[in-house]
Design a protein around this motif. Structure first.
Motif, PDB file in Angstrom:
ATOM      1  N   ASP A 253     -16.988 -26.396 -47.384  1.00  0.00           N
ATOM      2  CA  ASP A 253     -15.792 -26.581 -48.216  1.00  0.00           C
ATOM      3  C   ASP A 253     -16.126 -26.461 -49.702  1.00  0.00           C
ATOM      4  N   THR A 254     -17.274 -27.038 -50.093  1.00  0.00           N
ATOM      5  CA  THR A 254     -17.671 -27.004 -51.497  1.00  0.00           C
ATOM      6  C   THR A 254     -17.940 -25.583 -51.966  1.00  0.00           C
ATOM      7  N   ILE A 255     -18.594 -24.801 -51.104  1.00  0.00           N
ATOM      8  CA  ILE A 255     -18.845 -23.393 -51.444  1.00  0.00           C
ATOM      9  C   ILE A 255     -17.517 -22.677 -51.696  1.00  0.00           C
ATOM     10  N   ILE A 265     -13.207 -28.854 -56.694  1.00  0.00           N
ATOM     11  CA  ILE A 265     -14.304 -29.614 -56.092  1.00  0.00           C
ATOM     12  C   ILE A 265     -14.087 -31.105 -56.315  1.00  0.00           C
ATOM     13  N   THR A 266     -13.647 -31.465 -57.511  1.00  0.00           N
ATOM     14  CA  THR A 266     -13.365 -32.873 -57.803  1.00  0.00           C
ATOM     15  C   THR A 266     -12.231 -33.392 -56.921  1.00  0.00           C
ATOM     16  N   ALA A 267     -11.191 -32.576 -56.734  1.00  0.00           N
ATOM     17  CA  ALA A 267     -10.067 -32.971 -55.870  1.00  0.00           C
ATOM     18  C   ALA A 267     -10.527 -33.170 -54.432  1.00  0.00           C
ATOM     19  N   LEU A 268     -11.396 -32.275 -53.949  1.00  0.00           N
ATOM     20  CA  LEU A 268     -11.952 -32.428 -52.593  1.00  0.00           C
ATOM     21  C   LEU A 268     -12.713 -33.741 -52.473  1.00  0.00           C
ATOM     22  N   TYR A 269     -13.510 -34.042 -53.500  1.00  0.00           N
ATOM     23  CA  TYR A 269     -14.315 -35.265 -53.458  1.00  0.00           C
ATOM     24  C   TYR A 269     -13.441 -36.509 -53.408  1.00  0.00           C
ATOM     25  N   TYR A 270     -12.477 -36.600 -54.329  1.00  0.00           N
ATOM     26  CA  TYR A 270     -11.659 -37.807 -54.393  1.00  0.00           C
ATOM     27  C   TYR A 270     -10.761 -37.952 -53.163  1.00  0.00           C
ATOM     28  N   SER A 271     -10.221 -36.848 -52.657  1.00  0.00           N
ATOM     29  CA  SER A 271      -9.384 -36.938 -51.460  1.00  0.00           C
ATOM     30  C   SER A 271     -10.220 -37.359 -50.259  1.00  0.00           C
ATOM     31  N   ASN A 272     -11.432 -36.836 -50.190  1.00  0.00           N
ATOM     32  CA  ASN A 272     -12.329 -37.224 -49.101  1.00  0.00           C
ATOM     33  C   ASN A 272     -12.706 -38.696 -49.204  1.00  0.00           C
ATOM     34  N   SER A 356      -5.025 -32.012 -50.804  1.00  0.00           N
ATOM     35  CA  SER A 356      -6.214 -32.075 -49.952  1.00  0.00           C
ATOM     36  C   SER A 356      -6.176 -33.311 -49.057  1.00  0.00           C
ATOM     37  N   LEU A 357      -5.783 -34.460 -49.624  1.00  0.00           N
ATOM     38  CA  LEU A 357      -5.740 -35.707 -48.856  1.00  0.00           C
ATOM     39  C   LEU A 357      -4.780 -35.613 -47.675  1.00  0.00           C
ATOM     40  N   PHE A 358      -3.636 -34.974 -47.870  1.00  0.00           N
ATOM     41  CA  PHE A 358      -2.627 -34.866 -46.814  1.00  0.00           C
ATOM     42  C   PHE A 358      -3.231 -34.238 -45.556  1.00  0.00           C
ATOM     43  N   PHE A 359      -3.936 -33.139 -45.724  1.00  0.00           N
ATOM     44  CA  PHE A 359      -4.484 -32.430 -44.575  1.00  0.00           C
ATOM     45  C   PHE A 359      -5.761 -33.082 -44.044  1.00  0.00           C
ATOM     46  N   TYR A 360      -6.562 -33.659 -44.934  1.00  0.00           N
ATOM     47  CA  TYR A 360      -7.720 -34.422 -44.469  1.00  0.00           C
ATOM     48  C   TYR A 360      -7.265 -35.575 -43.559  1.00  0.00           C
ATOM     49  N   SER A 361      -6.199 -36.261 -43.991  1.00  0.00           N
ATOM     50  CA  SER A 361      -5.702 -37.417 -43.234  1.00  0.00           C
ATOM     51  C   SER A 361      -5.202 -37.016 -41.862  1.00  0.00           C
ATOM     52  N   PHE A 362      -4.625 -35.839 -41.754  1.00  0.00           N
ATOM     53  CA  PHE A 362      -4.164 -35.331 -40.469  1.00  0.00           C
ATOM     54  C   PHE A 362      -5.294 -35.303 -39.439  1.00  0.00           C
ATOM     55  N   GLY A 363      -6.510 -35.108 -39.880  1.00  0.00           N
ATOM     56  CA  GLY A 363      -7.645 -35.041 -38.962  1.00  0.00           C
ATOM     57  C   GLY A 363      -8.320 -36.372 -38.681  1.00  0.00           C
ATOM     58  N   GLY A 412      -5.857 -26.073 -48.087  1.00  0.00           N
ATOM     59  CA  GLY A 412      -6.242 -25.243 -46.954  1.00  0.00           C
ATOM     60  C   GLY A 412      -7.636 -25.560 -46.453  1.00  0.00           C
ATOM     61  N   LEU A 413      -8.542 -25.908 -47.367  1.00  0.00           N
ATOM     62  CA  LEU A 413      -9.906 -26.273 -46.966  1.00  0.00           C
ATOM     63  C   LEU A 413      -9.893 -27.555 -46.138  1.00  0.00           C
ATOM     64  N   ALA A 414      -9.074 -28.517 -46.560  1.00  0.00           N
ATOM     65  CA  ALA A 414      -8.969 -29.777 -45.819  1.00  0.00           C
ATOM     66  C   ALA A 414      -8.327 -29.561 -44.452  1.00  0.00           C
ATOM     67  N   LEU A 415      -7.311 -28.698 -44.391  1.00  0.00           N
ATOM     68  CA  LEU A 415      -6.646 -28.408 -43.115  1.00  0.00           C
ATOM     69  C   LEU A 415      -7.617 -27.739 -42.152  1.00  0.00           C
ATOM     70  N   ALA A 416      -8.438 -26.831 -42.646  1.00  0.00           N
ATOM     71  CA  ALA A 416      -9.430 -26.164 -41.798  1.00  0.00           C
ATOM     72  C   ALA A 416     -10.397 -27.173 -41.193  1.00  0.00           C
ATOM     73  N   THR A 417     -10.827 -28.132 -41.994  1.00  0.00           N
ATOM     74  CA  THR A 417     -11.735 -29.171 -41.502  1.00  0.00           C
ATOM     75  C   THR A 417     -11.066 -30.007 -40.412  1.00  0.00           C
ATOM     76  N   ALA A 418      -9.801 -30.354 -40.613  1.00  0.00           N
ATOM     77  CA  ALA A 418      -9.068 -31.157 -39.632  1.00  0.00           C
ATOM     78  C   ALA A 418      -8.927 -30.417 -38.299  1.00  0.00           C
ATOM     79  N   ILE A 419      -8.539 -29.148 -38.344  1.00  0.00           N
ATOM     80  CA  ILE A 419      -8.355 -28.368 -37.115  1.00  0.00           C
ATOM     81  C   ILE A 419      -9.680 -28.240 -36.366  1.00  0.00           C
ATOM     82  N   ALA A 420     -10.757 -27.967 -37.094  1.00  0.00           N
ATOM     83  CA  ALA A 420     -12.073 -27.840 -36.465  1.00  0.00           C
ATOM     84  C   ALA A 420     -12.496 -29.149 -35.808  1.00  0.00           C
TER      85      ALA A 420
END
Length: 522
Positions: A253-255, A265-272, A356-363, A412-420
């Motif tokens: 995701d970071t890449i 990247i900061t948004a990914l970190y804080y949402s995670n 990002s948080l919305f889709f991370y939470s889905f997983g 979209g990165l967070a949603l991909a992680t959730a689906i996987a």
């Protein structure tokens, strides 16, 4: 199953203290650095030692060390257990020393790999490289802390290992409040990286005395032909990959995020970080205490007890995770504004973080049950199946990242992680059922349906009352959105417990029984 509920409560308590301090730390970092080039560079650099920590530390300990140590501990072979612990510690120090030195030498190459999108901005890539070198020794100390955690958990000691990570937050908080204001702006972020290393050392030192209290005399030991050491060595690599799939996904995701707009990247970190709160307090707590229990069941060849542990652990997780999932999806933006929106962290950063948080939470449910299913396989010392499934999930995550990131950007990165993760959980369940038979899926499904109804009701009541009715009745309350959000969270928790009591949720009754021993008037 009372011992699981009780021990999980102990871990949850320690983790809550650690996480609260962690959020205070994150709020301070967000206030000082916002979603700037400094923050992006810091969190990109932090990903590298943090990922290796999972690969060499916590993942390996949870999946490989605890099952083997539990076998020795269950058989009460104190001398052999001490020898095994010392062999592991000696080998880990040697390996970590080499990896740390190499990591510091080749930091620029690692940064180019993990944040290739930074290469278009030379000052950003150089800053990230410098921060990586400063933080790499963190890997050394945090991995030793992970081994200490495994030893203490095997002995049934859960509180100290769960609260020890607070040393990292304390170190960063003290730095930001007392030291950072004295430094020039370009040196402030470097000092923060050094405070990370100091916090990692503190996490190990907080646990070391408690290992001594168990009667284990720690000293160098080079007996690497120990049967237990060979078992752990054999299990180490595949179990680490299987248990650390979420961290590897974060690496990918970071890449991808390095190619997205500034602040991604900061948004990914804080949402995670926000999503990880219920995961750490509940899912990791239950997984932490269930792994030694499952390992002992396998050692005794008690399949029925193993199934009961798995079934109860999943139901207990659903009780905590499902309301957390819906709560974060619906109330995520107000929560992010409450936690982070101040100083340099603007409203635009909050919106990016919420997507990002919305889709991370889905997983969340998938992240949680994967830990239980994987632990069940590792209790049998079976590593190939979880690794194969994890590898397939990582490939799915990478493909979906490319597909979804251009449409939904960081979300979209967070949603991909959730689906996987849902793929990972589903496939592990199918294979585990074939291996040990039915684990009571009907009972789990019944709990799921009941809790999802209660959770939806909780969210609807909270949203209508605090974000619809009250602002209409009291217009001035719109100026106190942080107070409103805090009140909404407390009301949501109360309403969930109340509705669970009305619906007669079994898991709530189990928790009450444990609490009544500590608090008689409940």
């Amino acid at each position: 199953m009372k011992h699981i509920t009780k021990s999980a409560g102990v871990v949850a308590g320690g983790t809550t203290v650690s996480r609260i301090l962690g959020y205070i730390r994150d709020m301070l970092v967000a206030h000082v650095f916002g979603a700037s080039i400094f923050a992006d560079a810091f969190y990109a650099a932090y990903r590298i030692p943090n990922l290796l920590r999972r690969l060499l530390g916590e993942g390996a300990v949870s999946a490989a060390v605890i099952p083997v140590l539990s076998e020795y501990y269950y058989q009460k072979e104190s001398k052999k257990t001490t020898e095994l612990i010392n062999s592991l510690l000696t080998a880990l120090i040697i390996i970590l020393s080499i990896v740390t030195v190499l990591g510091m030498i080749f930091s620029k190459q690692l940064v180019t790999l993990i944040a290739y999108g930074f290469t278009d901005t030379p000052e950003k890539i150089e800053l990230t490289t410098t921060l990586t070198r400063l933080m790499f020794p963190f890997l050394f100390f945090i991995s030793l802390a992970a081994l200490a955690l495994g030893i203490l958990n095997t002995a049934g000691k859960f509180f100290i290992p769960s609260v020890a990570p607070a040393s990292l937050s304390i170190s960063e908080i003290m730095y930001i409040l007392a030291v950072a204001p004295l430094l020039a702006p370009d040196n402030q972020i470097k000092g923060l990286a050094i405070s990370v290393m100091i916090g990692g050392a503190g996490q190990f030192l907080a646990q070391a005395p408690h290992i001594m209290k168990l009667g284990f005399k720690i000293r160098p030991c080079f007996k690497f032909n120990n049967p237990g050491f060979k078992k752990i060595t054999y299990l180490m690599l595949p179990t680490t990959l299987g248990m650390s799939v979420d961290q590897i996904n974060s690496f990918v995701d970071t890449i991808c995020a390095s190619f997205l707009p500034l602040g991604s990247i900061t948004a990914l970190y804080y949402s995670n970080r926000v999503m990880q709160l219920p995961l750490a307090i509940f899912a990791i707590a239950v997984a932490t205490v269930s792994l030694p229990s499952m390992s002992i069941s396998v050692a005794k060849n008690d399949v029925a007890d193993l199934k009961e542990t798995i079934n109860y652990s999943i139901r207990l997780l659903l009780f905590a995770i499902l309301p957390s999932m819906l709560g974060l999806m619906i109330l995520g933006l107000p929560i992010i504004k409450l936690l982070f929106e101040r100083g340099e962290f603007r409203h635009s950063a909050s919106l990016m973080t919420y997507s990002s948080l919305f889709f991370y939470s889905f997983g969340l449910p998938a992240y949680a049950v994967v830990k239980i299913f994987a632990s069940a396989f590792y209790s049998y010392k079976e590593t190939k199946t979880p690794v194969k499934v994890a590898a397939a999930a990582m490939i799915i995550n990478a493909i979906l990242n490319v597909i979804l990131m251009y449409q939904f950007e960081v979300g979209g990165l967070a949603l991909a992680t959730a689906i996987a993760s849902y793929f990972n959980a589903t496939w592990l369940f199918i294979i585990l059922r074939r291996k040990i038979g039915r684990i009571g899926a009907k009972k789990i499904l019944k709990t799921f349906v009941k809790i999802i109804i209660i959770s939806f009701s909780m969210c609807a009541l909270t949203w209508i009352l605090f974000f619809q009715a009250l602002p209409e009745l009291i217009p001035q309350i719109k100026n106190f959105h942080k107070t409103t959000t805090a009140g909404a969270i407390l009301f949501a928790v109360w309403s969930y417990i109340f509705l669970s009591h009305i619906f007669g949720v079994e898991e709530l009754d189990e928790i009450k029984k444990v609490l009544r021993r500590k608090i008689p008037f409940l």
